[in-house]
Design a protein around this motif. Structure first.
Motif, PDB file in Angstrom:
ATOM      1  N   PHE A 114      44.440  -6.269 -11.925  1.00 19.62           N
ATOM      2  CA  PHE A 114      43.669  -6.002 -13.143  1.00 19.62           C
ATOM      3  C   PHE A 114      42.216  -5.673 -12.797  1.00 19.62           C
ATOM      4  N   GLY A 115      41.653  -6.414 -11.855  1.00 23.58           N
ATOM      5  CA  GLY A 115      40.253  -6.199 -11.495  1.00 23.58           C
ATOM      6  C   GLY A 115      40.007  -4.837 -10.887  1.00 23.58           C
TER       7      GLY A 115
ATOM      8  N   THR B 250      49.690 -17.438  -5.530  1.00 21.05           N
ATOM      9  CA  THR B 250      49.354 -16.124  -4.980  1.00 21.05           C
ATOM     10  C   THR B 250      49.815 -14.976  -5.878  1.00 21.05           C
ATOM     11  N   GLY B 251      50.898 -15.215  -6.616  1.00 22.03           N
ATOM     12  CA  GLY B 251      51.362 -14.173  -7.539  1.00 22.03           C
ATOM     13  C   GLY B 251      50.362 -13.933  -8.645  1.00 22.03           C
ATOM     14  N   ILE B 252      49.804 -15.034  -9.191  1.00 19.43           N
ATOM     15  CA  ILE B 252      48.772 -14.886 -10.227  1.00 19.43           C
ATOM     16  C   ILE B 252      47.533 -14.229  -9.619  1.00 19.43           C
ATOM     17  N   GLY B 253      47.230 -14.576  -8.363  1.00 14.80           N
ATOM     18  CA  GLY B 253      46.092 -13.964  -7.691  1.00 14.80           C
ATOM     19  C   GLY B 253      46.267 -12.463  -7.525  1.00 14.80           C
ATOM     20  N   ALA B 254      47.477 -12.047  -7.157  1.00 10.66           N
ATOM     21  CA  ALA B 254      47.744 -10.613  -7.000  1.00 10.66           C
ATOM     22  C   ALA B 254      47.560  -9.881  -8.319  1.00 10.66           C
ATOM     23  N   LEU B 255      48.031 -10.499  -9.416  1.00 12.69           N
ATOM     24  CA  LEU B 255      47.869  -9.886 -10.731  1.00 12.69           C
ATOM     25  C   LEU B 255      46.391  -9.813 -11.117  1.00 12.69           C
TER      26      LEU B 255
ATOM     27  N   LEU C 150      40.214  -2.921 -21.902  1.00 11.16           N
ATOM     28  CA  LEU C 150      41.533  -3.555 -21.854  1.00 11.16           C
ATOM     29  C   LEU C 150      41.786  -4.197 -20.496  1.00 11.16           C
ATOM     30  N   LEU C 151      41.477  -3.492 -19.420  1.00  9.03           N
ATOM     31  CA  LEU C 151      41.742  -4.005 -18.079  1.00  9.03           C
ATOM     32  C   LEU C 151      40.862  -5.199 -17.738  1.00  9.03           C
ATOM     33  N   PHE C 152      39.591  -5.161 -18.102  1.00  2.00           N
ATOM     34  CA  PHE C 152      38.727  -6.298 -17.796  1.00  2.00           C
ATOM     35  C   PHE C 152      39.021  -7.494 -18.697  1.00  2.00           C
ATOM     36  N   THR C 153      39.517  -7.234 -19.907  1.00  2.77           N
ATOM     37  CA  THR C 153      39.961  -8.346 -20.746  1.00  2.77           C
ATOM     38  C   THR C 153      41.169  -9.027 -20.104  1.00  2.77           C
TER      39      THR C 153
ATOM     40  N   VAL D 147      43.731 -13.422 -16.877  1.00  2.00           N
ATOM     41  CA  VAL D 147      44.535 -13.829 -15.732  1.00  2.00           C
ATOM     42  C   VAL D 147      43.684 -14.597 -14.719  1.00  2.00           C
ATOM     43  N   ALA D 148      42.401 -14.214 -14.594  1.00  2.00           N
ATOM     44  CA  ALA D 148      41.507 -14.922 -13.677  1.00  2.00           C
ATOM     45  C   ALA D 148      41.320 -16.372 -14.094  1.00  2.00           C
ATOM     46  N   CYS D 149      41.339 -16.633 -15.399  1.00  2.00           N
ATOM     47  CA  CYS D 149      41.260 -18.026 -15.877  1.00  2.00           C
ATOM     48  C   CYS D 149      42.450 -18.834 -15.368  1.00  2.00           C
TER      49      CYS D 149
END
Length: 515
Positions: free
Chosen positions: A357-358, A348-353, A324-327, A332-334
């Motif tokens: 997750f990672g 940067t907010g998307i980067g933090a998320l 679930l976490l890597f999915t 989000v990485a996309c």
């Protein structure tokens, strides 16, 4: 001189009848005494369940139970749901050998059930038997690690796991399990146990001889030990060591996911301090690595077409949480890579998320291997090593693709690599100095059979992540350093799998964990 039996037959004139015919009217020969009951005369009542009772004093190691089990369940010779372990002990010349036949222990709190990501296990409320559904199984093999007794076994031809179910269909007809019926010495029986009484007996700090040591699964099997068992008796399998399965898809998957997480974390930190050079390129390349890692993970499944089922039990299974976490990380990485590529503000907010997750996925990966049945894995150092892999490869990857100041990134990678080497040494010293036989066995493997690969792992890490990048930051040198460091991490993860010695199925009953 002829054999006495043949001589007597010849004198009687009957060369093909070796025993004289019984005369009519004579008393019949005495029949052997009826063997003791091997099956309860009633079914379990509420608060009770079935269990096996194995008498090591009667077991002769003939393995009739193994053959009967395989014939009953149609298993190939290499897969044994019931196994006979050899136990050796004593001191020359007073040595001894005993045997222990073991199937599924029908645990009160089965760890195979709690860890299964697809809910393929159920515990029958009426009989207490732990049942496995081959239809639901995806062949992830997590239960084969999670079980403290190594009971579930993977069948590569079918792509699923299987295990002893006490021949529950035979029990339903009032018949004994195949192993019980086949045992010529009556060493295996089926009993009914009161669950609360057994739970109290097995959860004491020092259980009585023949009861399993304290374990979260709470095995129900009762063992009657031989009258005079040597205090140093231990399973033979813990002396004759062979490397375990390397699980190459998992080697690739775990290292590449950690590389991707480390790279995205580095990219995000560089963005926070104002670096903008080639962040989009680095993010896209990191995303490709992540996709390759997730693709490699499906190769470990016996039934990859059903991989989506692994999300089902996220509330209790670390494997489900990892998926679930890597999915979520990949999704989000996309978005983050796309935002960096087109240089959208406020990414940067998307980067933090993405980083959250990672790091969560890496943590879940580590906890998958924190299982009591693999003492070499069951340590906080596993969690530290997995995160250090990300911390070493991430900055080195970013420097290699031309993001940020390569010198500072090289220094960061070198510091993390130094910490990784310290943890590597601490882990080996932990194995060598331990009183646990499985840990000492893992140290023996690393110091003998796997010694050259163990040394190569340290050399590649030191050269690739410390010496070469600190010496020069030329692009070609950085690519070489990254390749060496990545190779070192791959070898390290390979050693992680092959050097792990599982707990033997008999060890919790013999008290030989610390022998």
């Amino acid at each position: 001189m002829g054999l006495p039996l043949l001589k007597r037959a010849t004198e009687d004139g009957r060369t093909f009848v070796l025993t004289p015919k019984q005369h009519q009217g004579s008393a019949p020969a005495a029949l052997p005494a009826t063997p003791p009951a091997r099956l309860p005369l009633r079914v379990p009542e509420p608060g009770e369940q079935y269990r096996f009772h194995v008498d090591m004093g009667k077991c002769i190691g003939c393995k009739c139970c193994v053959v009967a089990c395989n014939e009953q369940n149609g298993n190939p010779a290499a897969i044994n749901w019931r196994r006979v372990g050899e136990i050796e002990g004593g001191w020359y010349p007073q040595t001894q050998r005993a045997y222990l036949s073991m199937g599924c222990n029908q645990c009160l709190e089965p760890t195979c059930l709690s860890g299964c990501p697809v809910d393929a296990y159920t515990k029958d409320p009426a009989t207490g038997i732990v049942l496995h559904s081959a239809d639901a199984c995806i062949g992830c093999q997590y239960c084969t690690w999670n079980c403290s007794y190594g009971v579930p076994q993977y069948n590569p031809e079918r792509g699923v796991v299987g295990k002893c179910d006490m021949c529950h269909s035979r029990l339903g007809l009032g018949q004994a399990p195949a192993c019980v019926s086949a045992c010529p010495s009556g060493a295996i029986q089926v009993e009914i146990v009161k669950i609360d009484d057994w739970r109290a007996a097995t959860t004491v700090q020092t259980p009585a001889p023949g009861l399993p040591s304290l374990d979260q699964s709470l095995s129900t099997t009762r063992i009657t030990l031989p009258e005079h068992l040597a205090p140093n008796a231990r399973p033979v399998d813990l002396v004759r060591l062979t490397p375990a399965d390397p699980h190459w898809p998992l080697v690739v998957m775990t290292v590449l996911t950690q590389l991707s997480v480390g790279a995205f974390a580095t990219i995000w930190l560089l963005q926070l301090i104002g670096v903008s050079t080639r962040l989009g390129v680095a993010a896209l390349m990191s995303l490709v690595v992540s996709v390759l890692a997730l693709a490699a993970s499906t190769l470990h499944l016996g039934r990859p077409i059903h991989a989506y089922r692994a999300l089902k039990m996220w509330k209790r299974s670390w494997l489900s949480r990892e998926v679930l976490l890597f999915t979520g990380f990949s999704a989000v990485a996309c978005l983050y890579a796309g935002a960096l590529w087109i240089q959208l503000p406020g990414g940067t907010g998307i980067g933090a998320l993405t980083v959250a997750f990672g790091l969560g996925g890496v943590t879940a990966s580590a906890y998958i291997y924190r299982v009591p049945s693999r003492p070499a894995w069951n340590t906080p150092l596993t969690l530290v090593q997995f995160h250090l892999t990300a911390a070493v490869l991430g900055p080195l990857f970013a420097a290699t693709v031309g993001t940020g100041d390569p010198r500072w990134l090289a220094v960061a990678a070198a510091v993390m690599a130094g910490a990784a080497l310290v943890v590597l040494a601490l882990r080996f010293f932990r194995l060598s100095a331990s009183d646990t036989v499985e840990l000492r066995a893992s140290a023996t493997l690393l110091a003998t059979t796997l010694a050259s690969r163990f040394l190569l792992r340290g050399v590649l890490l030191a050269l690739g992540a410390i010496a070469l990048p600190l010496f020069t930051v030329h692009p070609i040198a950085l690519w070489g350093a990254f390749t060496l460091a990545l190779g070192g991490e791959m070898i390290g993860r390979y050693l992680f799998f092959v050097s792990s010695v599982p707990k033997h199925m008999a060890a919790p009953y013999l008290g030989s964990e610390a022998a």
